[in-house]
Design a protein around this motif. Structure first.
Motif, PDB file in Angstrom:
ATOM      1  N   LEU A   1       6.243  -0.089 -20.408  1.00 25.11           N
ATOM      2  CA  LEU A   1       5.134   0.621 -19.764  1.00 25.11           C
ATOM      3  C   LEU A   1       5.609   1.776 -18.875  1.00 25.11           C
ATOM      4  CD1 LEU A   1       2.049   0.475 -19.733  1.00 25.11           C
ATOM      5  CD2 LEU A   1       2.206  -0.853 -17.628  1.00 25.11           C
ATOM      6  N   SER A   2       6.806   1.679 -18.346  1.00 26.93           N
ATOM      7  CA  SER A   2       7.285   2.755 -17.469  1.00 26.93           C
ATOM      8  C   SER A   2       7.433   4.082 -18.230  1.00 26.93           C
ATOM      9  CB  SER A   2       8.618   2.374 -16.817  1.00 26.93           C
ATOM     10  OG  SER A   2       9.602   2.204 -17.800  1.00 26.93           O
ATOM     11  N   ARG A   3       7.488   4.034 -19.553  1.00 24.39           N
ATOM     12  CA  ARG A   3       7.553   5.279 -20.329  1.00 24.39           C
ATOM     13  C   ARG A   3       6.166   5.868 -20.558  1.00 24.39           C
ATOM     14  NH1 ARG A   3      11.894   3.972 -25.111  1.00 24.39           N
ATOM     15  NH2 ARG A   3      13.566   3.298 -23.752  1.00 24.39           N
ATOM     16  N   ILE A   4       5.156   5.024 -20.473  1.00 24.46           N
ATOM     17  CA  ILE A   4       3.777   5.482 -20.723  1.00 24.46           C
ATOM     18  C   ILE A   4       3.160   6.042 -19.434  1.00 24.46           C
ATOM     19  CG2 ILE A   4       1.483   4.762 -21.560  1.00 24.46           C
ATOM     20  CD1 ILE A   4       3.663   4.378 -23.663  1.00 24.46           C
ATOM     21  N   ILE A   5       3.404   5.374 -18.320  1.00 23.72           N
ATOM     22  CA  ILE A   5       2.756   5.729 -17.046  1.00 23.72           C
ATOM     23  C   ILE A   5       2.902   7.214 -16.687  1.00 23.72           C
ATOM     24  CG2 ILE A   5       2.947   5.349 -14.534  1.00 23.72           C
ATOM     25  CD1 ILE A   5       3.226   2.325 -15.184  1.00 23.72           C
ATOM     26  N   PRO A   6       4.081   7.821 -16.853  1.00 21.87           N
ATOM     27  CA  PRO A   6       4.191   9.251 -16.496  1.00 21.87           C
ATOM     28  C   PRO A   6       3.259  10.159 -17.313  1.00 21.87           C
ATOM     29  CG  PRO A   6       6.357   8.256 -16.630  1.00 21.87           C
ATOM     30  CD  PRO A   6       5.386   7.254 -17.165  1.00 21.87           C
ATOM     31  N   GLN A   7       2.677   9.648 -18.401  1.00 23.45           N
ATOM     32  CA  GLN A   7       1.746  10.464 -19.196  1.00 23.45           C
ATOM     33  C   GLN A   7       0.339  10.472 -18.591  1.00 23.45           C
ATOM     34  OE1 GLN A   7       2.150   9.694 -23.520  1.00 23.45           O
ATOM     35  NE2 GLN A   7       4.019   8.581 -22.987  1.00 23.45           N
ATOM     36  N   GLY A   8       0.140   9.713 -17.520  1.00 26.04           N
ATOM     37  CA  GLY A   8      -1.119   9.803 -16.783  1.00 26.04           C
ATOM     38  C   GLY A   8      -2.021   8.578 -16.929  1.00 26.04           C
TER      39      GLY A   8
ATOM     40  N   THR B   1       0.843  -1.203   0.000  1.00 23.11           N
ATOM     41  CA  THR B   1       0.000   0.000   0.000  1.00 23.11           C
ATOM     42  C   THR B   1       0.875   1.248   0.000  1.00 23.11           C
ATOM     43  OG1 THR B   1      -1.703  -1.189   1.189  1.00 23.11           O
ATOM     44  CG2 THR B   1      -1.843   1.207   1.268  1.00 23.11           C
ATOM     45  N   GLY B   2       1.944   1.234   0.816  1.00 22.25           N
ATOM     46  CA  GLY B   2       2.861   2.374   0.861  1.00 22.25           C
ATOM     47  C   GLY B   2       3.490   2.630  -0.501  1.00 22.25           C
ATOM     48  N   MET B   3       3.866   1.548  -1.188  1.00 22.96           N
ATOM     49  CA  MET B   3       4.484   1.678  -2.509  1.00 22.96           C
ATOM     50  C   MET B   3       3.468   2.239  -3.523  1.00 22.96           C
ATOM     51  SD  MET B   3       7.300   1.216  -4.195  1.00 22.96           S
ATOM     52  CE  MET B   3       8.175   0.705  -2.732  1.00 22.96           C
ATOM     53  N   ALA B   4       2.218   1.772  -3.420  1.00 21.01           N
ATOM     54  CA  ALA B   4       1.166   2.274  -4.316  1.00 21.01           C
ATOM     55  C   ALA B   4       0.927   3.769  -4.051  1.00 21.01           C
ATOM     56  CB  ALA B   4      -0.126   1.488  -4.101  1.00 21.01           C
ATOM     57  N   GLU B   5       0.957   4.164  -2.791  1.00 17.76           N
ATOM     58  CA  GLU B   5       0.739   5.581  -2.465  1.00 17.76           C
ATOM     59  C   GLU B   5       1.863   6.460  -3.030  1.00 17.76           C
ATOM     60  OE1 GLU B   5      -1.894   4.858   1.587  1.00 17.76           O
ATOM     61  OE2 GLU B   5       0.227   5.391   1.772  1.00 17.76           O
ATOM     62  N   GLU B   6       3.089   5.925  -2.978  1.00 17.76           N
ATOM     63  CA  GLU B   6       4.218   6.680  -3.556  1.00 17.76           C
ATOM     64  C   GLU B   6       4.010   6.875  -5.052  1.00 17.76           C
ATOM     65  OE1 GLU B   6       6.984   8.197  -2.323  1.00 17.76           O
ATOM     66  OE2 GLU B   6       5.973   7.895  -0.414  1.00 17.76           O
ATOM     67  N   MET B   7       3.490   5.827  -5.701  1.00 14.00           N
ATOM     68  CA  MET B   7       3.253   5.909  -7.140  1.00 14.00           C
ATOM     69  C   MET B   7       2.142   6.921  -7.442  1.00 14.00           C
ATOM     70  SD  MET B   7       2.889   2.611  -9.626  1.00 14.00           S
ATOM     71  CE  MET B   7       2.480   3.057 -11.322  1.00 14.00           C
ATOM     72  N   ILE B   8       1.107   6.907  -6.599  1.00 17.43           N
ATOM     73  CA  ILE B   8      -0.009   7.843  -6.801  1.00 17.43           C
ATOM     74  C   ILE B   8       0.489   9.284  -6.651  1.00 17.43           C
ATOM     75  CG2 ILE B   8      -2.190   8.663  -5.784  1.00 17.43           C
ATOM     76  CD1 ILE B   8      -2.851   5.668  -5.235  1.00 17.43           C
ATOM     77  N   LYS B   9       1.358   9.510  -5.660  1.00 17.51           N
ATOM     78  CA  LYS B   9       1.896  10.868  -5.460  1.00 17.51           C
ATOM     79  C   LYS B   9       2.597  11.366  -6.716  1.00 17.51           C
ATOM     80  CE  LYS B   9       3.278  10.685  -0.737  1.00 17.51           C
ATOM     81  NZ  LYS B   9       4.486  10.426   0.020  1.00 17.51           N
ATOM     82  N   ARG B  10       3.313  10.460  -7.378  1.00 15.06           N
ATOM     83  CA  ARG B  10       4.092  10.883  -8.548  1.00 15.06           C
ATOM     84  C   ARG B  10       3.269  10.952  -9.827  1.00 15.06           C
ATOM     85  NH1 ARG B  10       7.715   9.170  -5.302  1.00 15.06           N
ATOM     86  NH2 ARG B  10       9.863   9.906  -5.426  1.00 15.06           N
ATOM     87  N   PHE B  11       2.379   9.980 -10.024  1.00  9.44           N
ATOM     88  CA  PHE B  11       1.730   9.849 -11.331  1.00  9.44           C
ATOM     89  C   PHE B  11       0.207   9.999 -11.291  1.00  9.44           C
ATOM     90  CE2 PHE B  11       5.434   6.864 -11.302  1.00  9.44           C
ATOM     91  CZ  PHE B  11       6.285   7.677 -12.031  1.00  9.44           C
ATOM     92  N   GLY B  12      -0.357  10.093 -10.075  1.00  7.59           N
ATOM     93  CA  GLY B  12      -1.804  10.255  -9.964  1.00  7.59           C
ATOM     94  C   GLY B  12      -2.551   8.925  -9.910  1.00  7.59           C
ATOM     95  N   PHE B  13      -1.851   7.839 -10.060  1.00  4.88           N
ATOM     96  CA  PHE B  13      -2.488   6.519  -9.975  1.00  4.88           C
ATOM     97  C   PHE B  13      -1.408   5.474  -9.722  1.00  4.88           C
ATOM     98  CE2 PHE B  13      -1.456   4.307 -14.006  1.00  4.88           C
ATOM     99  CZ  PHE B  13      -0.788   5.345 -14.657  1.00  4.88           C
ATOM    100  N   SER B  14      -1.868   4.265  -9.366  1.00  3.66           N
ATOM    101  CA  SER B  14      -0.904   3.172  -9.168  1.00  3.66           C
ATOM    102  C   SER B  14      -1.303   1.983 -10.042  1.00  3.66           C
ATOM    103  CB  SER B  14      -0.874   2.751  -7.699  1.00  3.66           C
ATOM    104  OG  SER B  14      -2.072   2.091  -7.373  1.00  3.66           O
ATOM    105  N   LEU B  15      -0.354   1.095 -10.224  1.00  3.60           N
ATOM    106  CA  LEU B  15      -0.644  -0.162 -10.941  1.00  3.60           C
ATOM    107  C   LEU B  15      -0.189  -1.322 -10.080  1.00  3.60           C
ATOM    108  CD1 LEU B  15       0.460  -0.103 -14.682  1.00  3.60           C
ATOM    109  CD2 LEU B  15      -1.824  -0.335 -13.771  1.00  3.60           C
ATOM    110  N   TYR B  16      -1.044  -2.311 -10.004  1.00  8.04           N
ATOM    111  CA  TYR B  16      -0.792  -3.504  -9.206  1.00  8.04           C
ATOM    112  C   TYR B  16      -1.214  -4.668 -10.085  1.00  8.04           C
ATOM    113  CZ  TYR B  16      -1.416  -6.644  -5.146  1.00  8.04           C
ATOM    114  OH  TYR B  16      -1.324  -7.672  -4.239  1.00  8.04           O
ATOM    115  N   GLY B  17      -0.657  -5.841  -9.882  1.00 13.51           N
ATOM    116  CA  GLY B  17      -1.139  -6.960 -10.686  1.00 13.51           C
ATOM    117  C   GLY B  17      -0.229  -8.166 -10.638  1.00 13.51           C
ATOM    118  N   ASP B  18      -0.455  -9.057 -11.581  1.00 14.33           N
ATOM    119  CA  ASP B  18       0.279 -10.318 -11.669  1.00 14.33           C
ATOM    120  C   ASP B  18       1.772 -10.039 -11.935  1.00 14.33           C
ATOM    121  OD1 ASP B  18       0.059 -13.393 -12.276  1.00 14.33           O
ATOM    122  OD2 ASP B  18       1.226 -12.534 -13.910  1.00 14.33           O
ATOM    123  N   LEU B  19       2.619 -10.625 -11.111  1.00 11.44           N
ATOM    124  CA  LEU B  19       4.057 -10.334 -11.207  1.00 11.44           C
ATOM    125  C   LEU B  19       4.634 -10.571 -12.608  1.00 11.44           C
ATOM    126  CD1 LEU B  19       7.060 -10.009 -10.268  1.00 11.44           C
ATOM    127  CD2 LEU B  19       6.857 -12.277  -9.263  1.00 11.44           C
TER     128      LEU B  19
END
Ligand code: SF4
Ligand code: SF4
Length: 235
Positions: free
Chosen positions: A205-212, A175-193
């Motif tokens: 995908l890491s190049r797309i995520i910063p676009q929102g 949850t802490g890691m997801a919150e850090e991601m939300i702070k930076r990008f406005g959302f988080s991604l979680y899923g199958d490893l």
């Protein structure tokens, strides 16, 4: 942009390992037994989830062979996702048809042990490993009752045999890691490893995520990658 999150994941995972060792030490000194050990990978047939920064950390450290195994594993998974209607069916299909994690090597050892996610670290068993590889629906009522009655209810995620405290702590770290991601990008991604690792290795995908959020969702959707149970965006 991502390096800070990747480093944070690594530091928290190392700290988590120390917390787990301290917990195990205290439990075993009190007479309890923990059955996890090297080469003991029955739990590696479970569907393993993680946060995107954890998957990114793994994606950047793979060998060519591991990357090939992720590709094969993902192809098998995608071919069987059609018609999977709910979480229960997905988990059953995963265990029965997909096979073990692509990072488990031929000797039954985790090939990404230093980078494995919180969820793998958190899974600590108070029963022999045969219970970790078991489909409980195959047990008789008597066998189920004996198993449940044998559990240390103060310690486990009842009615399972895994340690509750490490699972809860692992989830809090996710949850802490997801919150850090939300702070930076406005959302988080979680899923199958393996699937998240695949999304990074094959689709960057890491190049797309910063676009929102909208751009990321649209990218996944247009490329047929937005799969229920495998990738879970949240904001
Ligand atoms: S969770 Fe079960 S299968 Fe996994 S390492 Fe522990 S005892 Fe072995
Ligand atoms: S990452 Fe390692 S410990 Fe986790 S499921 Fe895969 S092989 Fe097992």
């Amino acid at each position: 942009m991502w390096q800070h999150l990747i480093n944070a994941a690594g530091e928290e995972q190392a700290l988590f390992d120390r917390e787990i060792q301290a917990w195990i030490g205290s439990y075993t000194r009190g007479g309890g037994t923990i059955f996890c050990g090297k080469g003991c990978g029955n739990c590696c047939t479970l569907a393993v989830n993680c946060t995107f920064p954890e998957a990114l950390r793994i994606a950047r450290s793979l060998t060519t062979l591991q990357a090939e195994r992720v590709r094969d594993h993902t192809a098998r998974l995608m071919a069987r996702m059609h018609g999977v209607a709910d979480l229960k069916s997905y988990l059953r299909m995963h265990r029965q048809e997909i096979g073990c994690c692509p990072f488990l090597d031929d000797g039954g050892i985790c090939g990404i042990y230093g980078e494995r996610p919180f969820s793998c670290r958190a899974l600590i068993s108070t029963r022999e490993n045969r219970w970790c590889g078991l489909d409980f629906s195959t047990l008789s009522l008597e066998e189920k009752r004996d198993f449940v009655e044998s559990l240390d209810r103060e310690v486990v995620t009842f009615p399972l045999h895994y340690v509750a405290e490490t699972q809860n702590r692992g989830q809090a770290l996710e949850t802490g890691m997801a919150e850090e991601m939300i702070k930076r990008f406005g959302f988080s991604l979680y899923g199958d490893l393996p699937y998240l690792v695949h999304l990074e290795r094959e689709h960057q995908l890491s190049r797309i995520i910063p676009q929102g959020y909208e751009v990321t969702l649209s990218f996944l959707d247009q490329n047929g990658l937005l799969k229920p149970f495998l990738v879970i965006p949240d904001r």
